[in-house]
Design an enzyme around this catalytic site. Structure first.
Site, mmCIF file in Angstrom:
data_model
loop_
_atom_site.group_PDB
_atom_site.id
_atom_site.type_symbol
_atom_site.label_atom_id
_atom_site.label_comp_id
_atom_site.label_asym_id
_atom_site.label_seq_id
_atom_site.Cartn_x
_atom_site.Cartn_y
_atom_site.Cartn_z
ATOM 1 N N ASN A 1 -19.123 2.298 30.631
ATOM 2 C CA ASN A 1 -20.423 2.706 31.169
ATOM 3 C C ASN A 1 -20.337 4.176 31.586
ATOM 4 O O ASN A 1 -19.637 4.504 32.540
ATOM 5 C CB ASN A 1 -20.767 1.803 32.364
ATOM 6 C CG ASN A 1 -22.088 2.166 33.017
ATOM 7 O OD1 ASN A 1 -22.681 3.219 32.747
ATOM 8 N ND2 ASN A 1 -22.556 1.313 33.908
ATOM 9 N N HIS B 1 -29.068 0.926 27.735
ATOM 10 C CA HIS B 1 -27.983 1.491 28.531
ATOM 11 C C HIS B 1 -26.725 0.654 28.323
ATOM 12 O O HIS B 1 -26.779 -0.578 28.334
ATOM 13 C CB HIS B 1 -28.399 1.513 30.007
ATOM 14 C CG HIS B 1 -27.268 1.856 30.912
ATOM 15 N ND1 HIS B 1 -26.432 2.923 30.682
ATOM 16 C CD2 HIS B 1 -26.827 1.271 32.063
ATOM 17 C CE1 HIS B 1 -25.526 2.978 31.641
ATOM 18 N NE2 HIS B 1 -25.736 1.987 32.485
ATOM 19 N N CYS C 1 -28.230 5.847 35.762
ATOM 20 C CA CYS C 1 -28.163 5.433 34.350
ATOM 21 C C CYS C 1 -29.520 5.533 33.651
ATOM 22 O O CYS C 1 -29.603 5.354 32.440
ATOM 23 C CB CYS C 1 -27.616 4.026 34.242
ATOM 24 S SG CYS C 1 -26.048 3.849 35.102
HETATM 25 C C1 LIG Z 1 -19.276 -6.446 37.188
HETATM 26 C C2 LIG Z 1 -19.455 -7.700 36.371
HETATM 27 C C3 LIG Z 1 -18.837 -7.516 34.986
HETATM 28 C C4 LIG Z 1 -18.742 -8.853 37.062
HETATM 29 O O1 LIG Z 1 -18.939 -10.054 36.327
HETATM 30 P P1 LIG Z 1 -19.450 -11.362 37.060
HETATM 31 O O2 LIG Z 1 -19.430 -12.419 36.080
HETATM 32 O O3 LIG Z 1 -20.750 -11.052 37.726
HETATM 33 O O4 LIG Z 1 -18.307 -11.577 38.122
HETATM 34 P P2 LIG Z 1 -18.461 -12.080 39.622
HETATM 35 O O5 LIG Z 1 -18.548 -10.907 40.511
HETATM 36 O O6 LIG Z 1 -19.529 -13.113 39.704
HETATM 37 O O7 LIG Z 1 -17.089 -12.797 39.829
HETATM 38 C C5 LIG Z 1 -16.762 -14.012 39.120
HETATM 39 C C6 LIG Z 1 -15.364 -14.401 39.440
HETATM 40 O O8 LIG Z 1 -14.464 -13.460 38.849
HETATM 41 C C7 LIG Z 1 -13.633 -12.890 39.856
HETATM 42 N N1 LIG Z 1 -13.443 -11.486 39.529
HETATM 43 C C8 LIG Z 1 -14.171 -10.430 39.936
HETATM 44 N N2 LIG Z 1 -13.699 -9.311 39.401
HETATM 45 C C9 LIG Z 1 -12.661 -9.669 38.631
HETATM 46 C C10 LIG Z 1 -11.774 -8.973 37.814
HETATM 47 N N3 LIG Z 1 -11.851 -7.630 37.648
HETATM 48 N N4 LIG Z 1 -10.833 -9.666 37.150
HETATM 49 C C11 LIG Z 1 -10.718 -10.995 37.265
HETATM 50 N N5 LIG Z 1 -11.538 -11.715 38.039
HETATM 51 C C12 LIG Z 1 -12.488 -11.071 38.709
HETATM 52 C C13 LIG Z 1 -14.362 -13.075 41.155
HETATM 53 O O9 LIG Z 1 -13.464 -13.096 42.235
HETATM 54 C C14 LIG Z 1 -15.036 -14.404 40.928
HETATM 55 O O10 LIG Z 1 -14.101 -15.429 41.147
HETATM 56 P P3 LIG Z 1 -14.544 -16.802 41.858
HETATM 57 O O11 LIG Z 1 -15.560 -17.409 40.912
HETATM 58 O O12 LIG Z 1 -13.277 -17.561 41.942
HETATM 59 O O13 LIG Z 1 -15.138 -16.410 43.158
HETATM 60 C C15 LIG Z 1 -20.943 -8.036 36.196
HETATM 61 O O14 LIG Z 1 -21.463 -8.492 37.429
HETATM 62 C C16 LIG Z 1 -21.763 -6.895 35.760
HETATM 63 O O15 LIG Z 1 -21.580 -6.377 34.677
HETATM 64 N N6 LIG Z 1 -22.771 -6.496 36.544
HETATM 65 C C17 LIG Z 1 -23.707 -5.490 36.196
HETATM 66 C C18 LIG Z 1 -23.015 -4.204 36.026
HETATM 67 C C19 LIG Z 1 -24.026 -3.196 35.636
HETATM 68 O O16 LIG Z 1 -24.727 -3.358 34.681
HETATM 69 N N7 LIG Z 1 -24.143 -2.169 36.348
HETATM 70 C C20 LIG Z 1 -25.111 -1.232 36.034
HETATM 71 C C21 LIG Z 1 -24.739 -0.036 36.676
HETATM 72 S S1 LIG Z 1 -25.683 1.106 35.939
#
Ligand SMILES: CC(C)(COP(=O)(O)OP(=O)(O)OC[C@H]1O[C@@H](n2cnc3c(N)ncnc32)[C@H](O)[C@@H]1OP(=O)(O)O)[C@@H](O)C(=O)NCCC(=O)NCCS
Length: 335
Positions: free
Chosen positions: A291, A260, A122
Site C-alpha cells: 500500500n 486503491h 490514499c
Molecule cells: C490489516 C488487515 C490485513 C488485518 O486483517 P484482519 O483479517 O482484519 O485481521 P484482524 O485484525 O481481524 O485479526 C485476525 C486475527 O489475526 C491476528 N493477527 C493480526 N495481525 C496479525 C499478523 N500480522 N500476523 C498473524 N496474525 C495476526 C489477530 O491477533 C487476530 O487473532 P484472533 O482471531 O486470535 O484474535 C485488514 O484488517 C485490512 O486490510 N484492513 C484494511 C486495511 C486498509 O485497507 N487500510 C487502508 C488504509 S488506506
C-alpha cells in the site's frame, strides 16, 4: 453585470501521460517477519501482499517524485515549461515547509509553475486529478502535473503486527491536459471525519518534540484494520457505483478497474459487489508494491499500461480511499 471576463479553458481534460518510480530495494514478507510474530502465509492470505519496495537514503520523496514525473512528461510528449501547475499528494514528506511541489516544479524545469502539496491520504491522487481537471478546463493551467508519492516505510512501526506488512514506498505521476472530448468524468468524493481516528499518526509531532528522548515514540501510521476494511468494502463499492453512474458508464462498458491498492481482499470484494464482468482488467499491484497510499493508483495504472494488460484509450474506473476517511472516484480514459 460583472466586469470580469470569462476564463478561457479547454473544452475537456484528459490524462496525457503517466510515470512511476519504485524504489530499488524489494522487501519480501520474510523481512517483515523479523520484527513481528506472523507468517508469510498469513500476510499473503489476509492482505495479498508478497513484496513491497522500501526507499533508501537517496530515494527521497522529491527524488522519487522527480523520476516518476520525468517519465509522465515524456509519455505525454510535452515540455516541462508547458506545465502550469504541480500538485503533490503526500503524507510522508518530512519537511512540511516549503511544499515539496515547489522544489519539484523547479527541478523539472517548469516555468515558475504554481506548486503545492495536498494531504488526502490514499484518496490523494483522485483529489489531485480533480483539481488538475478543473485548472485545465478553467484555463488557469494548460497542463497540470499530479504526483502521488510516499515513503511510508519512514512512518511504519515495524513492531506493529497490524500494519508492519502493509506499507510500501514509491511515486506515480500523471500529466493532465486539454481534450476535445470528455476523458475525466465527474468525481464522486467526500470525507467522513467522524471516522478519522481509524487511520492516524500515533503521536503528534509536538508531543514527540516534547518527549524526544524516547525514540520509540516516533510517529507511525496506525489503523483499526477491521473497521477500515468494513468501511472500504461496504461504502466504497457504493461510491464506485456512483462514479460510474455520474459518467454514464455501466460495468460492461468498463475496460479497467484501478482501485486503491490497500488489500487484495478489498479489491476482490469490490469487484464482486460492482458485478464487474470478467472482461474488466483489475489492478492487483498491491501484491508486489504494498500500500503506497497516494502513489498507489498512478503506480498501478502505469504498470497495467507498461505490461500491456491495459491500453491507451481504455475506459477505467479509479477509486482512492483512506485516511480522513477521504475518498474520490472517477472514470477516466487511459493515456
Ligand atoms: C490489516 C488487515 C490485513 C488485518 O486483517 P484482519 O483479517 O482484519 O485481521 P484482524 O485484525 O481481524 O485479526 C485476525 C486475527 O489475526 C491476528 N493477527 C493480526 N495481525 C496479525 C499478523 N500480522 N500476523 C498473524 N496474525 C495476526 C489477530 O491477533 C487476530 O487473532 P484472533 O482471531 O486470535 O484474535 C485488514 O484488517 C485490512 O486490510 N484492513 C484494511 C486495511 C486498509 O485497507 N487500510 C487502508 C488504509 S488506506
Amino acid at each position: 453585470m460583472s466586469k470580469i471576463k470569462p476564463s478561457k479553458g479547454a473544452p475537456h481534460a484528459r490524462i496525457l501521460g503517466v510515470g512511476g518510480y519504485r524504489p530499488v530495494r524489494v522487501v519480501p514478507n520474510e523481512v517483515i517477519l523479523e520484527t513481528i510474530d506472523s507468517s508469510d502465509e498469513w500476510i499473503r492470505s489476509r492482505s495479498g501482499i508478497v513484496t513491497r519496495h522500501w526507499a533508501n537514503d537517496e530515494e527521497t520523496v522529491a527524488a522519487m517524485a522527480l523520476e516518476a514525473s520525468g517519465k509522465a512528461i515524456a509519455d505525454a510528449g510535452i515540455a516541462p515549461e508547458q506545465i502550469g501547475a504541480v500538485i503533490v499528494s503526500t503524507v510522508s514528506n518530512f519537511r512540511q515547509t516549503p511544499a515539496v511541489a515547489t522544489l519539484i516544479a523547479d527541478q523539472l524545469g517548469t516555468d515558475k509553475a504554481a506548486a503545492f502539496d495536498i494531504s488526502a491520504g490514499c484518496a490523494g491522487f483522485g483529489y489531485g486529478l480533480t483539481l488538475a481537471k478543473g485548472l485545465v478546463v478553467d484555463g488557469t493551467a494548460e497542463y497540470a502535473l499530479v504526483i502521488g508519492v510516499e515513503r511510508l516505510s519512514d512512518l511504519t512501526d515495524l513492531t506493529d503486527r497490524k500494519t508492519a506488512f502493509l506499507f510500501g514506498d514509491g511515486a506515480g505521476a500523471a500529466v493532465v491536459g486539454p481534450s476535445k472530448e470528455p476523458a475525466i468524468g465527474p468525481t464522486v468524493w467526500g470525507s467522513e471525519g467522524d471516522k478519522s481516528e481509524t487511520i492516524k499518526q500515533t503521536v503528534w509531532w509536538s508531543d514527540y518534540r516534547d518527549d524526544a528522548h524516547r525514540p520509540e515514540r516516533f510517529p507511525a501510521i496506525t489503523q483499526e484494520g477491521q473497521a477500515v476494511f468494513r468501511w472500504a468494502v461496504f461504502e466504497m463499492a457504493k461510491v464506485a457505483q456512483q462514479a460510474l453512474d455520474a459518467a454514464g458508464i455501466s460495468p460492461s462498458d468498463l475496460d479497467v478497474f484501478i482501485p486503491h491498492q490497500a488489500n487484495m481482499r478489498i479489491i476482490d470484494s469490490m469487484v464482486k459487489t460492482l458485478k464487474l464482468p470478467e472482461s474488466v482488467t483489475v489492478a492487483r499491484d498491491v501484491e508486489t508494491t504494498g500500500n503506497t497510499s497516494a502513489a498507489s493508483i498512478p503506480l498501478a495504472m502505469e504498470r497495467l499500461l507498461a505490461t500491456g494488460e491495459a491500453k491507451s484509450g481504455d475506459t477505467a474506473l479509479v477509486i482512492g480511499f483512506g485516511a480522513g476517511l477521504a475518498y474520490a472516484a472517477t472514470v477516466v480514459t487511459l493515456p
